[in-house]
Design a protein around this motif. Structure first.
Motif, short mmCIF file in Angstrom:
data_model
loop_
_atom_site.label_atom_id
_atom_site.label_comp_id
_atom_site.label_asym_id
_atom_site.label_seq_id
_atom_site.Cartn_x
_atom_site.Cartn_y
_atom_site.Cartn_z
N GLN A 181 0.82 -1.22 0.00
CA GLN A 181 0.00 0.00 0.00
C GLN A 181 0.85 1.27 0.00
OE1 GLN A 181 -2.62 0.37 3.38
NE2 GLN A 181 -3.38 2.39 2.76
N PHE A 182 1.78 1.36 0.95
CA PHE A 182 2.56 2.58 1.09
C PHE A 182 3.84 2.51 0.24
CE2 PHE A 182 0.25 2.08 5.14
CZ PHE A 182 -0.47 3.26 5.12
N VAL A 183 4.43 3.67 -0.03
CA VAL A 183 5.66 3.79 -0.80
C VAL A 183 6.67 4.56 0.03
CG1 VAL A 183 6.72 4.85 -2.83
CG2 VAL A 183 4.52 3.68 -3.04
N ARG A 184 7.91 4.05 0.07
CA ARG A 184 8.97 4.72 0.83
C ARG A 184 9.80 5.66 -0.02
NH1 ARG A 184 14.54 4.32 2.13
NH2 ARG A 184 14.72 3.16 0.20
N ALA A 185 10.16 5.23 -1.23
CA ALA A 185 11.07 6.01 -2.07
C ALA A 185 10.87 5.63 -3.53
CB ALA A 185 12.53 5.77 -1.67
N VAL A 186 11.25 6.54 -4.42
CA VAL A 186 11.21 6.26 -5.86
C VAL A 186 12.53 6.68 -6.49
CG1 VAL A 186 8.71 6.53 -6.06
CG2 VAL A 186 10.19 8.52 -6.35
N LYS A 187 12.83 6.11 -7.65
CA LYS A 187 14.03 6.48 -8.38
C LYS A 187 14.02 7.97 -8.67
CE LYS A 187 16.73 5.16 -12.45
NZ LYS A 187 16.77 4.28 -13.65
N GLY A 188 15.14 8.63 -8.39
CA GLY A 188 15.21 10.08 -8.55
C GLY A 188 14.92 10.83 -7.26
N GLY A 189 14.40 10.12 -6.26
CA GLY A 189 14.14 10.74 -4.96
C GLY A 189 15.35 10.63 -4.05
N THR A 190 15.10 10.47 -2.76
CA THR A 190 16.21 10.45 -1.79
C THR A 190 16.44 9.05 -1.20
OG1 THR A 190 14.71 11.07 0.01
CG2 THR A 190 15.83 12.86 -1.17
N GLY A 191 15.91 8.03 -1.85
CA GLY A 191 16.04 6.68 -1.31
C GLY A 191 17.46 6.20 -1.14
N ALA A 192 18.37 6.67 -1.99
CA ALA A 192 19.77 6.25 -1.91
C ALA A 192 20.56 7.05 -0.88
CB ALA A 192 20.43 6.36 -3.28
N SER A 215 8.35 -8.12 12.17
CA SER A 215 9.46 -7.30 12.66
C SER A 215 9.75 -6.11 11.77
CB SER A 215 10.73 -8.16 12.78
OG SER A 215 10.54 -9.22 13.66
N GLN A 216 9.59 -6.28 10.46
CA GLN A 216 9.97 -5.24 9.51
C GLN A 216 9.08 -5.32 8.28
OE1 GLN A 216 12.22 -2.71 9.05
NE2 GLN A 216 13.11 -2.77 11.10
N VAL A 217 9.24 -4.30 7.42
CA VAL A 217 8.51 -4.21 6.16
C VAL A 217 9.48 -4.41 5.00
CG1 VAL A 217 7.30 -2.62 4.62
CG2 VAL A 217 6.69 -2.72 7.04
N LEU A 218 9.09 -5.23 4.03
CA LEU A 218 9.85 -5.37 2.79
C LEU A 218 9.19 -4.47 1.75
CD1 LEU A 218 12.02 -6.71 1.02
CD2 LEU A 218 10.38 -8.55 0.56
N TRP A 219 9.97 -3.48 1.28
CA TRP A 219 9.42 -2.50 0.36
C TRP A 219 9.52 -2.98 -1.08
CZ3 TRP A 219 6.67 1.40 2.19
CH2 TRP A 219 6.87 1.77 3.52
N LEU A 220 8.48 -2.68 -1.85
CA LEU A 220 8.49 -2.87 -3.30
C LEU A 220 8.75 -1.52 -3.96
CD1 LEU A 220 5.41 -5.24 -3.64
CD2 LEU A 220 7.82 -5.85 -3.33
N ASP A 221 9.08 -1.54 -5.25
CA ASP A 221 9.40 -0.29 -5.93
C ASP A 221 8.21 0.66 -5.90
OD1 ASP A 221 8.17 -0.18 -9.05
OD2 ASP A 221 8.20 -2.16 -8.12
#
Length: 354
Positions: A181-192, A215-221
């Motif tokens: 459902q949620f998004v953490r980062a995208v290419k071109g953003g600050t994910g790196a 324990s944790q979340v595995l993020w998808l693109d």
């Protein structure tokens, strides 16, 4: 730049190491230096641990200009203290600074200051297997200014905190929820970049996952929500049909130093390794057909954390009978052995403090 030292007049009583929780106990001293446009970095000092003043109009509070790092100091059987690849942390922090329009710094100077700080606090390095002195460098914008532009003033701090295992499970497998459902980062953003906003964006999904017992979340693109990226506090690896696969760095994944070390180790052992896009569908299909052999996360805090279960869209997938796999175990033993001095370091990763 000179480094001045002010010693604390009153020292804390050391905690019982067995009572430590991650990141809640801090040592008696810290490192601080300041920056101003036109002046550069100045007033580098080691001083007693204390609160520092911050204007309510500080840029960091309104526009999020802050970056940080995480590394550890280890004590070996001879009571010598070592760091693990601190040059890589300094390089990554400077890369994060570039992305956030913050001033870069002399990484070697900071490492030397870090060594002096740790030497002062050497009694805070636990002499217990699985424990270490966690080191948190952080830089933030201090200028009092409400215009949307880079700050002209910054502060750089290094905090020290004795720690045990990051996860309550320790080296035992953890359960991970795949986020859809949620998004953490995208290419071109600050994910790196290792910046606070990335972690704030992950908190809601983490909260939901924890309520469900994960324990944790595995993020998808962030674009298609199809390709695996990383876990909140770790990069991820999977052993599929004999090959070790990890998501390729694409601009939205943090370039982990433990990740880099694991890749070097695997290639040193002449194992089959792939850095590529890996979809959640491919991973779950591998689990169904029996070719998903292992899964584990890598990071400074946990080093290696086996993944025993994935939860995705209402379905649970158990990996390797919810047990640590042989590859994860070998990597964990090797890296922690190098860090403690029990295993030979053929790569020159250990840096002596004292």
């Amino acid at each position: 730049m000179e480094l001045t030292i002010e010693r604390a007049t009153k020292l804390q009583t050391k905690p019982n190491w067995s009572d430590l929780t991650f990141g809640t106990t801090f040592t008696d001293h810290m490192f601080v230096m300041d920056y101003e446009v036109g002046k550069g970095w100045y007033d580098a000092r080691i001083m007693p641990y204390q609160d520092l003043p911050l204007s309510p109009a500080a840029v960091v509070l309104h526009y999020g200009q802050t970056v940080f790092e995480g590394l550890k100091a280890y004590k070996d059987d001879a009571e010598e203290i070592f760091l693990f690849r601190p040059d890589e942390n300094m390089k990554r922090m400077n890369d994060s600074c570039e992305r956030l329009c913050m001033p870069t710094f002399d990484g070697q100077f900071v490492i030397e200051a870090m060594k002096q700080l740790i030497e002062i606090e050497q009694d805070w390095v636990p002499e217990v297997d699985g424990m270490a002195l966690y080191i948190r460098p952080v830089m933030y914008a201090t200028e009092a200014h409400l215009g949307v532009s880079p700050s002209k003033q910054y502060r750089f701090i290094i905090l020290l905190s004795p720690v045990g295992s990051y996860y309550a499970e320790g080296i035992n497998p953890v359960k991970i929820a795949v986020e859809s459902q949620f998004v953490r980062a995208v290419k071109g953003g600050t994910g790196a970049a290792k910046t606070a906003g990335n972690y704030a964006a992950a908190l809601k999904a983490q909260e939901v996952a924890e309520k469900e017992g994960y324990s944790q979340v595995l993020w998808l693109d962030g674009r298609e929500q199809k390709y695996i990226e990383e876990v909140g506090a770790m990069n991820v690896f999977f052993k599929i049909d004999g090959k070790i696969v990890t998501p390729e760095l694409n601009g939205s994944i943090l370039p982990g130093i433990t990740r880099k070390s694991v890749l070097q180790l695997l290639r040193h052992w002449e194992m089959d390794v792939e850095e590529r896009r890996l979809s959640i569908d491919e991973l779950l299909e591998a689990a169904k057909n029996g070719t998903l052999e292992e899964a584990f996360g890598t990071g400074t805090a946990a080093v290696i954390s086996p993944i025993g279960e994935l939860f995705y869209k209402g379905e649970k997938t158990v990996i390797n009978n919810n047990e640590i796999g042989p590859v994860a175990k070998k990597i964990y033993d090797t890296i922690t052995g190098i860090q403690s001095g029990d295993v030979e370091d053929p790569f020159g990763w250990r840096v002596q403090v004292i």
